[in-house]
Design an enzyme around this catalytic site. Structure first.
Site, PDB file in Angstrom:
ATOM      1  N   CYS A  62       0.812  -1.225   0.000  1.00 51.95           N
ATOM      2  CA  CYS A  62       0.000   0.000   0.000  1.00 51.95           C
ATOM      3  C   CYS A  62       0.843   1.271   0.000  1.00 51.95           C
ATOM      4  O   CYS A  62       0.333   2.362  -0.225  1.00 51.95           O
ATOM      5  CB  CYS A  62      -0.959  -0.002   1.178  1.00 51.95           C
ATOM      6  SG  CYS A  62      -1.842  -1.550   1.349  1.00 51.95           S
ATOM      7  N   HIS A 108      -3.466   6.886   1.901  1.00 50.41           N
ATOM      8  CA  HIS A 108      -3.902   5.552   1.500  1.00 50.41           C
ATOM      9  C   HIS A 108      -5.250   5.261   2.138  1.00 50.41           C
ATOM     10  O   HIS A 108      -5.436   5.471   3.339  1.00 50.41           O
ATOM     11  CB  HIS A 108      -2.851   4.523   1.933  1.00 50.41           C
ATOM     12  CG  HIS A 108      -3.338   3.118   1.838  1.00 50.41           C
ATOM     13  ND1 HIS A 108      -3.901   2.615   0.688  1.00 50.41           N
ATOM     14  CD2 HIS A 108      -3.364   2.108   2.747  1.00 50.41           C
ATOM     15  CE1 HIS A 108      -4.248   1.351   0.896  1.00 50.41           C
ATOM     16  NE2 HIS A 108      -3.938   1.026   2.131  1.00 50.41           N
ATOM     17  N   ASN A 166     -10.258  -0.780   0.011  1.00 50.66           N
ATOM     18  CA  ASN A 166      -8.799  -0.615   0.039  1.00 50.66           C
ATOM     19  C   ASN A 166      -8.219  -1.222  -1.243  1.00 50.66           C
ATOM     20  O   ASN A 166      -8.290  -2.432  -1.445  1.00 50.66           O
ATOM     21  CB  ASN A 166      -8.257  -1.328   1.284  1.00 50.66           C
ATOM     22  CG  ASN A 166      -6.738  -1.288   1.401  1.00 50.66           C
ATOM     23  OD1 ASN A 166      -6.039  -0.961   0.452  1.00 50.66           O
ATOM     24  ND2 ASN A 166      -6.237  -1.640   2.566  1.00 50.66           N
TER      25      ASN A 166
END
EC number: 2.3.1.180
Lengths: 328, 80
Positions: free
Chosen positions: A112, A255, A285
């Site tokens: 990520c 993020h 996500n």
């Protein structure tokens, strides 16, 4: 002064939308449970398209938006934790698909944080002395649905598929747009807190059975604690390096792992939540794709304008954290 | 640390994290039912206690009430 400019942004998500209610039909969960704990309402799931295909769509859009000749790309980076194959790199597959014959291409594996690590690698390529690297295409792309354990309701509800990216250019004229400062850290001792695609060595030779690759697993609380502690430190470090204060940052593009994590980070930095735009409700996500996906939306709807000071920050598998401050 | 000191610490953190009035936080308060916390709030409360008291806590240690948290924290502080 020589500067690096984010010239264009673009995104692509697969057509299929899976809502929380859709998930509640295949596992013991509910829209209320998912949305109150994560902020996620739906995610896009790829059926049939792999990571390189989503990234190639983004690449074509970037070329179209910029009018750049594909042959002018010097470096093509893909940040991903869900590559099509161990080899070739997803970046090489994209390079081949779009015909960027002059581009060096490889992947960045920092989960990520991958897009932020990619920005840093691109900057180093472009600013090293004598470098002939002027134009970089950087894409964060994931098809996480192929590595998720769809029987594990604690992780399956969190993720989505998508890709997004940027074109970067080294410019000599010293315009306002530039990279300002960064802060990257890796905490390998915490690596087992978030794993996907774990392989196993042979237990004997000749081998028996088949190769096994493990699905996604995560220690939620450890990662939550990591994110809420280390991201503010990383952001403060980059802001300090830049000689700025947090109040001078126009937007924090973080993020999108969990809206509660973002809110906690805002609180720790003592900054208004309104400076932390979110789109997790729509996409879940998307790991390396999430920061550019949000950046492209904010640029497209003119929330982010030229000359603004933007913090981009990612965190996740590795465990890794990375912050890049840019003047957009 | 005495039980009262730990209770005061827990109360401060719960008030800050859950945005509830201090007088609502009592030893017999049920964290989820009375204080309307969910699992992530419990994460955050445990994280804060770990940081402030330099101990290691498991989030799923079966804590239900404030008293459970105080006793669990006291056990870990005493064992340090």
């Amino acid at each position: 002064m020589e500067t690096i400019k984010v010239v264009k942004t673009a995104r692509c998500v697969p057509a299929k939308v899976v809502t929380n209610d859709d998930l509640s039909k295949i596992m013991d969960t509910s829209d209320e449970w998912i949305s109150s704990r994560t902020g996620i309402k739906q995610r896009h799931i790829s059926v049939g398209e792999n990571t390189s295909q989503l990234c190639a769509v983004v690449a074509e859009q970037l070329l179209k938006k910029s009018g750049w000749d594909v042959e002018s790309i010097d470096l093509l980076l893909v940040a991903t934790m869900s590559p099509d194959t161990y080899t070739p790199a997803t970046a090489a597959l994209v390079q081949g698909k779009i015909g960027a014959h002059n581009a060096l291409a490889f992947d960045i594996s920092a989960a990520c944080s991958g897009f932020i690590y990619g920005l840093n690698v691109a900057e180093k390529f472009m600013t090293s002395s004598g470098s002939a690297c002027n134009r970089v295409m950087l894409i964060g792309g994931e098809v996480l649905s192929k590595v998720i354990d769809w029987t594990d309701r604690t992780t399956a509800v969190l993720f989505g598929d998508g890709a997004a990216g940027v074109l970067l250019e080294r410019q000599e004229d010293g315009g306002a747009s530039r990279f300002i400062s960064s802060s990257l850290h890796t905490y390998g001792e915490l690596g087992d807190k978030l794993e996907a695609g774990k392989t196993e060595a042979l237990v004997s030779f000749p081998m028996e059975g088949e190769h096994k690759i493990k699905a996604f697993s995560m220690s939620g609380r450890d990662v939550y604690k990591f994110a809420t502690h280390k991201v503010p430190v990383s952001i403060e470090e980059a802001v300090k390096k830049a000689g700025l204060t947090l109040d001078q940052i126009d937007y924090f593009v973080l993020h999108q792992a969990n809206s509660r994590i973002v809110a906690q980070i805002a609180k720790r930095l003592n900054q208004p939540l309104a400076k932390f735009p979110m789109n997790i409700a729509k996409y879940g996500n998307t790991s390396a794709a999430s920061v550019p996906l949000l950046l492209d939306e904010l640029v497209s709807d003119k929330t982010i304008k030229r000359g603004q000071t933007i913090v981009l920050s990612g965190f996740g598998g590795g465990l890794t954290v990375g912050t890049q401050i840019i003047k957009y | 640390m005495t039980e009262q000191e730990i209770f005061d610490k827990v109360k401060d953190i719960v008030v800050e994290q859950l945005d509830v009035d201090a007088d609502k936080v009592k030893m017999d308060s049920d964290i989820k039912d009375d204080l309307e916390a969910d699992s992530l709030d419990v994460f955050e409360i445990m994280n804060e206690l770990e940081d402030e008291l330099d101990i290691k806590l498991e989030a799923d240690e079966g804590v239900k009430t404030i008293k459970d948290v105080v006793e669990y924290v006291k056990k870990e502080v005493d064992a340090k």
